[in-house]
Motif scaffolding. Structure first.
Motif, PDB file in Angstrom:
ATOM      1  N   PHE B 285     -25.140  32.982 -28.302  1.00  0.00           N
ATOM      2  CA  PHE B 285     -25.901  33.100 -27.057  1.00  0.00           C
ATOM      3  C   PHE B 285     -25.006  32.817 -25.857  1.00  0.00           C
ATOM      4  O   PHE B 285     -25.028  33.532 -24.865  1.00  0.00           O
ATOM      5  N   VAL B 286     -24.220  31.760 -25.963  1.00  0.00           N
ATOM      6  CA  VAL B 286     -23.383  31.395 -24.819  1.00  0.00           C
ATOM      7  C   VAL B 286     -22.270  32.413 -24.637  1.00  0.00           C
ATOM      8  O   VAL B 286     -22.148  33.052 -23.588  1.00  0.00           O
ATOM      9  N   TRP B 287     -21.473  32.581 -25.687  1.00  0.00           N
ATOM     10  CA  TRP B 287     -20.242  33.338 -25.532  1.00  0.00           C
ATOM     11  C   TRP B 287     -20.517  34.818 -25.217  1.00  0.00           C
ATOM     12  O   TRP B 287     -19.987  35.357 -24.241  1.00  0.00           O
ATOM     13  N   ALA B 288     -21.343  35.452 -26.017  1.00  0.00           N
ATOM     14  CA  ALA B 288     -21.557  36.888 -25.835  1.00  0.00           C
ATOM     15  C   ALA B 288     -22.146  37.174 -24.457  1.00  0.00           C
ATOM     16  O   ALA B 288     -21.706  38.080 -23.757  1.00  0.00           O
ATOM     17  N   LYS B 296     -16.105  45.540 -17.551  1.00  0.00           N
ATOM     18  CA  LYS B 296     -16.111  46.703 -16.662  1.00  0.00           C
ATOM     19  C   LYS B 296     -16.340  47.988 -17.455  1.00  0.00           C
ATOM     20  O   LYS B 296     -16.743  48.999 -16.914  1.00  0.00           O
ATOM     21  N   ASP B 297     -16.025  47.931 -18.745  1.00  0.00           N
ATOM     22  CA  ASP B 297     -16.177  49.097 -19.599  1.00  0.00           C
ATOM     23  C   ASP B 297     -17.572  49.039 -20.211  1.00  0.00           C
ATOM     24  O   ASP B 297     -17.949  48.045 -20.835  1.00  0.00           O
ATOM     25  N   ILE B 298     -18.330  50.095 -20.030  1.00  0.00           N
ATOM     26  CA  ILE B 298     -19.734  50.049 -20.439  1.00  0.00           C
ATOM     27  C   ILE B 298     -19.877  49.887 -21.951  1.00  0.00           C
ATOM     28  O   ILE B 298     -20.787  49.215 -22.440  1.00  0.00           O
ATOM     29  N   LYS B 299     -18.921  50.469 -22.707  1.00  0.00           N
ATOM     30  CA  LYS B 299     -19.036  50.333 -24.166  1.00  0.00           C
ATOM     31  C   LYS B 299     -18.719  48.912 -24.618  1.00  0.00           C
ATOM     32  O   LYS B 299     -19.319  48.391 -25.552  1.00  0.00           O
ATOM     33  N   ARG B 300     -17.781  48.266 -23.938  1.00  0.00           N
ATOM     34  CA  ARG B 300     -17.514  46.850 -24.256  1.00  0.00           C
ATOM     35  C   ARG B 300     -18.701  45.994 -23.876  1.00  0.00           C
ATOM     36  O   ARG B 300     -19.075  45.063 -24.592  1.00  0.00           O
ATOM     37  N   LEU B 301     -19.305  46.337 -22.728  1.00  0.00           N
ATOM     38  CA  LEU B 301     -20.476  45.584 -22.301  1.00  0.00           C
ATOM     39  C   LEU B 301     -21.582  45.687 -23.345  1.00  0.00           C
ATOM     40  O   LEU B 301     -22.200  44.695 -23.740  1.00  0.00           O
ATOM     41  N   MET B 302     -21.782  46.912 -23.815  1.00  0.00           N
ATOM     42  CA  MET B 302     -22.810  47.109 -24.837  1.00  0.00           C
ATOM     43  C   MET B 302     -22.430  46.397 -26.132  1.00  0.00           C
ATOM     44  O   MET B 302     -23.295  45.971 -26.892  1.00  0.00           O
ATOM     45  N   ALA B 303     -21.122  46.295 -26.397  1.00  0.00           N
ATOM     46  CA  ALA B 303     -20.691  45.581 -27.597  1.00  0.00           C
ATOM     47  C   ALA B 303     -21.102  44.119 -27.517  1.00  0.00           C
ATOM     48  O   ALA B 303     -21.694  43.568 -28.445  1.00  0.00           O
ATOM     49  N   TYR B 304     -20.805  43.483 -26.367  1.00  0.00           N
ATOM     50  CA  TYR B 304     -21.198  42.083 -26.232  1.00  0.00           C
ATOM     51  C   TYR B 304     -22.713  41.940 -26.233  1.00  0.00           C
ATOM     52  O   TYR B 304     -23.265  40.986 -26.775  1.00  0.00           O
ATOM     53  N   SER B 305     -23.377  42.910 -25.608  1.00  0.00           N
ATOM     54  CA  SER B 305     -24.840  42.873 -25.632  1.00  0.00           C
ATOM     55  C   SER B 305     -25.339  42.905 -27.071  1.00  0.00           C
ATOM     56  O   SER B 305     -26.239  42.158 -27.444  1.00  0.00           O
ATOM     57  N   SER B 306     -24.718  43.756 -27.899  1.00  0.00           N
ATOM     58  CA  SER B 306     -25.258  43.848 -29.259  1.00  0.00           C
ATOM     59  C   SER B 306     -24.841  42.640 -30.097  1.00  0.00           C
ATOM     60  O   SER B 306     -25.526  42.302 -31.059  1.00  0.00           O
ATOM     61  N   VAL B 307     -23.751  41.975 -29.713  1.00  0.00           N
ATOM     62  CA  VAL B 307     -23.437  40.698 -30.372  1.00  0.00           C
ATOM     63  C   VAL B 307     -24.554  39.695 -30.061  1.00  0.00           C
ATOM     64  O   VAL B 307     -25.073  39.002 -30.949  1.00  0.00           O
ATOM     65  N   ALA B 308     -24.944  39.653 -28.783  1.00  0.00           N
ATOM     66  CA  ALA B 308     -26.000  38.716 -28.390  1.00  0.00           C
ATOM     67  C   ALA B 308     -27.321  39.067 -29.077  1.00  0.00           C
ATOM     68  O   ALA B 308     -28.050  38.184 -29.542  1.00  0.00           O
ATOM     69  N   GLN B 309     -27.600  40.376 -29.176  1.00  0.00           N
ATOM     70  CA  GLN B 309     -28.868  40.785 -29.794  1.00  0.00           C
ATOM     71  C   GLN B 309     -28.954  40.314 -31.246  1.00  0.00           C
ATOM     72  O   GLN B 309     -30.028  39.981 -31.740  1.00  0.00           O
ATOM     73  N   THR B 373     -34.352  57.298 -18.802  1.00  0.00           N
ATOM     74  CA  THR B 373     -34.221  56.936 -20.210  1.00  0.00           C
ATOM     75  C   THR B 373     -33.319  55.724 -20.373  1.00  0.00           C
ATOM     76  O   THR B 373     -33.617  54.787 -21.118  1.00  0.00           O
ATOM     77  N   MET B 374     -32.210  55.736 -19.646  1.00  0.00           N
ATOM     78  CA  MET B 374     -31.290  54.598 -19.719  1.00  0.00           C
ATOM     79  C   MET B 374     -31.981  53.347 -19.186  1.00  0.00           C
ATOM     80  O   MET B 374     -31.810  52.260 -19.740  1.00  0.00           O
ATOM     81  N   LEU B 375     -32.758  53.515 -18.121  1.00  0.00           N
ATOM     82  CA  LEU B 375     -33.479  52.368 -17.549  1.00  0.00           C
ATOM     83  C   LEU B 375     -34.401  51.758 -18.602  1.00  0.00           C
ATOM     84  O   LEU B 375     -34.430  50.540 -18.798  1.00  0.00           O
ATOM     85  N   ALA B 376     -35.134  52.624 -19.297  1.00  0.00           N
ATOM     86  CA  ALA B 376     -36.046  52.130 -20.333  1.00  0.00           C
ATOM     87  C   ALA B 376     -35.258  51.403 -21.413  1.00  0.00           C
ATOM     88  O   ALA B 376     -35.645  50.322 -21.873  1.00  0.00           O
ATOM     89  N   ALA B 377     -34.130  51.988 -21.822  1.00  0.00           N
ATOM     90  CA  ALA B 377     -33.337  51.368 -22.890  1.00  0.00           C
ATOM     91  C   ALA B 377     -32.803  50.015 -22.441  1.00  0.00           C
ATOM     92  O   ALA B 377     -32.870  49.026 -23.181  1.00  0.00           O
ATOM     93  N   ILE B 378     -32.284  49.965 -21.230  1.00  0.00           N
ATOM     94  CA  ILE B 378     -31.682  48.713 -20.741  1.00  0.00           C
ATOM     95  C   ILE B 378     -32.758  47.641 -20.583  1.00  0.00           C
ATOM     96  O   ILE B 378     -32.574  46.488 -20.979  1.00  0.00           O
ATOM     97  N   LEU B 379     -33.895  48.021 -20.021  1.00  0.00           N
ATOM     98  CA  LEU B 379     -34.961  47.035 -19.854  1.00  0.00           C
ATOM     99  C   LEU B 379     -35.480  46.576 -21.210  1.00  0.00           C
ATOM    100  O   LEU B 379     -35.848  45.415 -21.392  1.00  0.00           O
ATOM    101  N   TYR B 428     -26.303  41.083 -16.501  1.00  0.00           N
ATOM    102  CA  TYR B 428     -25.464  42.257 -16.747  1.00  0.00           C
ATOM    103  C   TYR B 428     -26.280  43.510 -17.014  1.00  0.00           C
ATOM    104  O   TYR B 428     -25.840  44.618 -16.722  1.00  0.00           O
ATOM    105  N   TYR B 429     -27.477  43.336 -17.523  1.00  0.00           N
ATOM    106  CA  TYR B 429     -28.314  44.529 -17.660  1.00  0.00           C
ATOM    107  C   TYR B 429     -28.690  45.073 -16.281  1.00  0.00           C
ATOM    108  O   TYR B 429     -28.717  46.283 -16.057  1.00  0.00           O
ATOM    109  N   LEU B 430     -28.978  44.168 -15.351  1.00  0.00           N
ATOM    110  CA  LEU B 430     -29.313  44.615 -14.002  1.00  0.00           C
ATOM    111  C   LEU B 430     -28.121  45.285 -13.327  1.00  0.00           C
ATOM    112  O   LEU B 430     -28.290  46.194 -12.518  1.00  0.00           O
ATOM    113  N   VAL B 431     -26.908  44.831 -13.678  1.00  0.00           N
ATOM    114  CA  VAL B 431     -25.733  45.475 -13.098  1.00  0.00           C
ATOM    115  C   VAL B 431     -25.679  46.944 -13.518  1.00  0.00           C
ATOM    116  O   VAL B 431     -25.359  47.821 -12.712  1.00  0.00           O
TER     117      VAL B 431
END
Lengths: 502, 484
Positions: B285-288, B296-309, B373-379, B428-431
């Protein structure tokens, strides 16, 4: 009662209109977008007015126009709508502010389609929350109402809009995250598990929530809501957010959404966790007192008109929270009335500031002056709203504030007596900032020659102002039906607080 | 022998052979284009067939084959549906993506995709640590190749493949070592046998060691901190459809392992492993969430997001109740559609230019539908109603609070912490939303082209994100039916 699902119609009218605009109307057809938005908010206003005529005032403490069916039975989520006196008053507030807010946004041209879609989603969500009596639906619509703020401020705002939007969203969503925990705790603390507000109240009266449980979870739930009601020190999103937001959004946010916070404090935290409420009341009262004093001093030291109004909202919401913290019938009555009065008043302020800013392109008091000579209508309206702000008898804030102070003073507790006296004294600061704004902005010599060419309010601008001031004066002169309505609905809360299981 | 229990696996294997043959017969690259559609159609048919099968109710024993090495219970069925749905969406989103990246091995790509799916399906049905390990290896090997499919085109893709291979081998070794110690202690490899043995087992240091190894290996598969370090690099460098598939299917496979091994077989040892898991979750929870803020890279961001998920998913596992298991499966389903949608949009948007966050700039004005669609996914990922992610998280937190109030204060505290960190993640999702809706588009950036296959997969995902949020009851009923 009628079989027509009037409450669903009220919240769905703006909601569906928003989705309709999103799906069907071309972005270029700005006029069509605005008319649909106006029609939808007008429809909600009409439905609410009809509700006012059909409401059974003799039983304002009971839920009326109930609509109910199971939504997700696995977790006790029902679609359960209804109104009592308090809900009804809040619905009226929201419909007036939404309708006037749409009118006040008539000049929005930039990405108008998205603007009105978000505004309608926001307004529809708020209607839903005020009439929802199942905590799941309540919570879902609560978040639906808060989130559009981010884009509304981020896209159409002024000044440091992205910062303000982010701060506001994170703080409010942070509050709602705690709510989520609190709601789950209530659900699993009750037997049989339920999310129905009145069933939970019965569970509380039956002693299912132990004092330890209540003392732990009351602050979680109360603070979750109080963030939205701008309780000090969680108010910091409010000045930035309100100052950066476009006109209609400030109106809706300060006028209605902050009330949502106070409404939740009353309806959920106090109503369901009475022992916790008693335990934490002095703390809440102290913080609310800071709100009142700090907000009015803050307002007195700002030079941006929107910041002045935003800080005055912090101060006035302090009065609401103070009234709630008395846990006394009189004080809570005053709090609810103040919610309504402040909503109307602050909506008027933000509308007027938006209109003034649209002409002068500045909101800084040092640069303004003498506007009453060229904008007599706006100036007169501002004077009336200002008088309401400092609690002049005859306007809606007066009976509200009076009730709160009396309620606090007549509790048996010396502490509350002191709080009441200090809070009432801070009205001096309120007078200071209200009069200062009027004097600097509207009176004195004209500071900029360009101002001489300004035109006073157009018809589209006058309609919302007239509606708002009419409500303000009407409730101020004859508040008794409204107070009776609130009072009847406060009775169950007062009974809960009075009949604590030993 | 109950070979008919393996029908879905054989069907998918048949699909793989069909694709392989078709690839063999295809004369040139252009005629390999329909392979993706063939794959998608095959998956769709098998998925529909599997969904239409009634769940066997009230059986005296769980349906098994190969002497208990293969279990065909409701849990396995749910995971198979998940894998097939993910494979279907992944093949749809690969059709045009492969061409635009100039992948030469289209035939091999789809064959690997199918084989990986078979492996995961077997994994979900594994009834024995041995069959589990074999399925796991088959699945991992397929993914190593898929990640580096851009070989010759992109150096980072090959690098990611190597990284994934080395770290994946380490995780396999951990699991294998843990299993061998368990075998030494208990004398059995079958999960049922282990469950029976665990009931009376003494909490010896060897057992603790074995469980720690096993948990670490499993944590690697679902990418919990500190076993997540492969994820950002691999997610970033792999072709986007593979990243999408990896992020949902491979994670679901890891989840299947955890549910099978820890949650079912070692339920009675929960007091031993759940503390370890809770520490890993808190770290995640903390680190991810904090590190994701800086991406800055959206795929890396999503990677950390999916680690947190992944850590959110674990709440249901730690809760250990039937509600918890349902919540985990429900969230895995929501997460599948949500992440698939997000990666699909990323792939379309970054087809020109790189997968930088700014490639999303002004998307709301350039391609409103795609932005929505992206908005729905991110939210949904952020857990905001009315999208599926909200209900999924609500359900997970509910299972945590239920158990927490029933006398597990640490679990309650962990859920509280998860809630607080979800606010950090909202930043970061809001970003991402800010890039799409608030930032203006660059001058040369026009509407994004959406080919029909991508349109179809996006439509499926968007519909499911909404349905799971607004009307989850049928899915809950389905889950309940599958898990007696």
């Amino acid at each position: 009662m009628s079989a027509f699902p009037i409450l669903s119609a009220i919240w769905l009218a703006p909601f569906v209109a928003g989705l309709l605009i999103m799906a069907c109307v071309h972005g270029e057809a700005v006029k069509a977008v605005k008319w649909i938005a106006l029609a939808a908010s007008g429809l909600s206003l009409l439905f609410t007015a009809w509700l006012l005529t059909q409401f059974d005032y003799a039983h304002a403490g009971q839920l009326q126009f109930v609509e109910r069916f199971a939504l997700i039975p696995e977790i006790g989520a029902d679609y359960h709508l209804g109104v009592d006196g308090i809900s009804l008053l809040m619905l009226v507030l929201n419909s007036v502010i939404l309708f006037t807010g749409v009118l006040a946004s008539w000049s929005v041209e930039k990405r108008a389609k998205e603007f009105f879609v978000l505004l309608l989603l926001l307004g529809g969500g708020v209607f839903g929350v005020f009439s929802s009596f199942n905590l799941y639906v309540f919570f879902v619509l609560y978040e639906v109402a808060v989130l559009p703020m981010y884009l509304l401020i981020g896209i159409w705002g002024t000044g440091p809009k992205e910062y303000s939007a982010m701060k506001l969203t994170l703080m409010l969503m942070g509050g709602s995250a705690f709510l989520l925990l609190g709601i789950l705790a209530l659900y699993y603390g009750s037997a049989p598990h339920t999310l129905d507000l009145f069933a939970l109240n019965k569970a509380a009266l039956a002693g299912q929530f132990s004092p330890g449980f209540q003392k732990l979870w009351f602050p979680v739930l109360f603070l979750g809501f109080a963030v939205l009601a701008a309780l000090w020190p969680l108010h910091t999103w409010s000045p930035d957010g309100h100052a950066s937001a476009p006109t209609a959004v400030s109106m809706l946010h300060a006028g209605v959404l902050m009330k949502l916070g106070a409404y939740g404090c009353l309806r959920v935290a106090i109503f369901l966790l009475p022992v916790g409420a008693h335990y934490w009341a002095p703390v809440v009262a102290s913080l609310a007192l800071v709100n009142v004093v700090y907000g009015s001093i803050g307002a007195a030291s700002q030079t941006d008109l929107k910041y002045v109004t935003a800080y005055s909202s912090v101060s006035h919401m302090g009065i609401v929270l103070l009234g709630l913290s008395t846990l006394d019938t009189l004080g809570m009555n005053g709090a609810v009335l103040q919610m309504f009065a402040h909503g109307i008043m602050t909506g008027t302020f933000f509308a007027l500031i938006g209109m003034t800013y649209g002409r002068t392109h500045t909101r800084l008091m040092p640069k303004l002056g003498g506007l009453a000579q060229v904008l007599p209508f706006l100036a007169a309206a501002y004077v009336i709203a200002g008088m309401a702000g400092l609690g002049l008898p005859g306007l809606s804030s007066f009976p509200a504030e009076l009730l709160v102070f009396l309620g606090a003073y007549f509790t048996q507790d010396t502490f509350f007596k002191v709080v009441a006296v200090v809070a009432a004294t801070s009205i001096v600061f309120t007078a200071l900032y209200v009069l200062r704004v009027l004097q600097k902005t509207f009176y004195g010599p004209i500071t900029d020659e360009h101002y001489r060419e300004l035109k006073d309010a157009t018809l589209v601008e006058r309609i919302p102002i007239v509606i708002l001031i009419a409500v303000m004066v009407g409730v101020g002169l004859y508040p008794f039906p409204v107070i009776r309505m609130i009072d009847a609905a406060i009775v169950p809360v007062a009974q809960t607080l009075g009949n604590l299981p030993k | 022998m109950n070979l008919e229990l393996l029908t879905p696996e054989f069907a998918v294997l048949g699909l793989g052979l069909l694709v392989f043959l078709a690839d063999l017969l295809a004369p040139d690259a252009a005629s390999r284009r329909p392979l993706g559609w063939l794959c998608a159609a095959g998956f769709a048919v098998i998925l529909a067939w599997l969904l239409a099968q009634p769940f066997p109710q009230d059986l005296p024993v769980t349906p098994m084959a190969f002497g208990g090495m293969f279990i065909a219970d409701g849990l396995a069925r749910i995971f198979k549906v998940l894998f097939l749905a993910a494979a279907l969406l992944a093949s749809l989103s690969s059709i045009d993506a492969l061409e635009s990246r100039g992948v030469r091995w289209q035939g091999e790509y789809y064959v690997l995709l199918v084989l990986v799916t078979v492996a995961m399906m077997c994994l979900a049905s594994a009834g024995d640590l041995l069959s589990l390990y074999v399925a796991l290896e088959l699945n991992s090997l397929g993914f190593y190749a898929l990640v580096s499919i851009l070989k010759g085109r992109s150096l980072v893709s090959s690098e990611a493949g190597i990284k994934y291979l080395v770290l994946g081998a380490l995780a396999s070794a951990l699991i294998l070592y843990g299993s061998s110690v368990l075998y030494g202690l208990s004398g059995t490899l079958s999960l049922q046998g282990l469950a029976a043995w665990a009931r009376g087992a003494e909490h010896s240091p060897a057992l603790l060691l074995a469980l720690a190894f096993l948990t670490a290996g499993l944590a690697f598969k679902v990418s919990l901190v500190p076993f997540h370090m492969w994820a950002p690099d691999v997610y970033q460098a792999a072709p986007t459809p593979v990243t999408a598939f990896l992020s949902v299917a491979s994670k679901a496979a890891g989840l299947a392992l955890i549910v099978r091994v820890l949650d079912s077989a070692f339920r009675d040892l929960a007091p031993v492993w759940d503390k370890l898991l809770m520490v890993l979750m808190a770290l995640t929870f903390v680190w991810a969430n904090v590190v994701a803020l800086k991406q800055k890279d959206i795929k890396r961001l999503m990677a950390y997001s999916s680690v947190a998920q992944a850590a959110y998913l674990m709440i249901g596992v730690v809760a250990g109740s039937s509600l918890g298991l349902q919540a985990v499966l429900f969230y895995a389903l929501v997460y599948l559609f949500t992440n698939m949608a997000a990666f699909q949009v990323i792939q379309l948007v970054s087809a020109k230019g790189g997968p930088d966050l700014s490639s999303l700039r002004g998307l709301a004005l350039r391609s409103p539908g795609l932005a929505l669609t992206m908005l729905a996914a991110i939210l949904s990922l952020a857990g905001i109603p009315p999208f599926g992610g909200f209900f999924g998280k609500y359900f997970l937190f509910a299972s945590g609070v239920q158990e927490g109030l029933a006398g597990r204060p640490w679990l309650l505290a962990l859920v509280g912490f998860a809630v607080v960190m979800s606010i950090v993640s909202l930043f970061y999702y809001l970003v991402v939303i800010k890039q799409m809706y608030i930032e203006p588009a660059g001058e040369d950036e026009g509407p994004v082209e959406v080919p029909p296959a991508a349109r179809l997969s996006l439509a499926i995902c968007a519909a499911m994100i909404l349905v799971t949020g607004l009307y989850p009851s049928p899915i809950l009923a389905w889950l309940k039916q599958a898990l007696p």
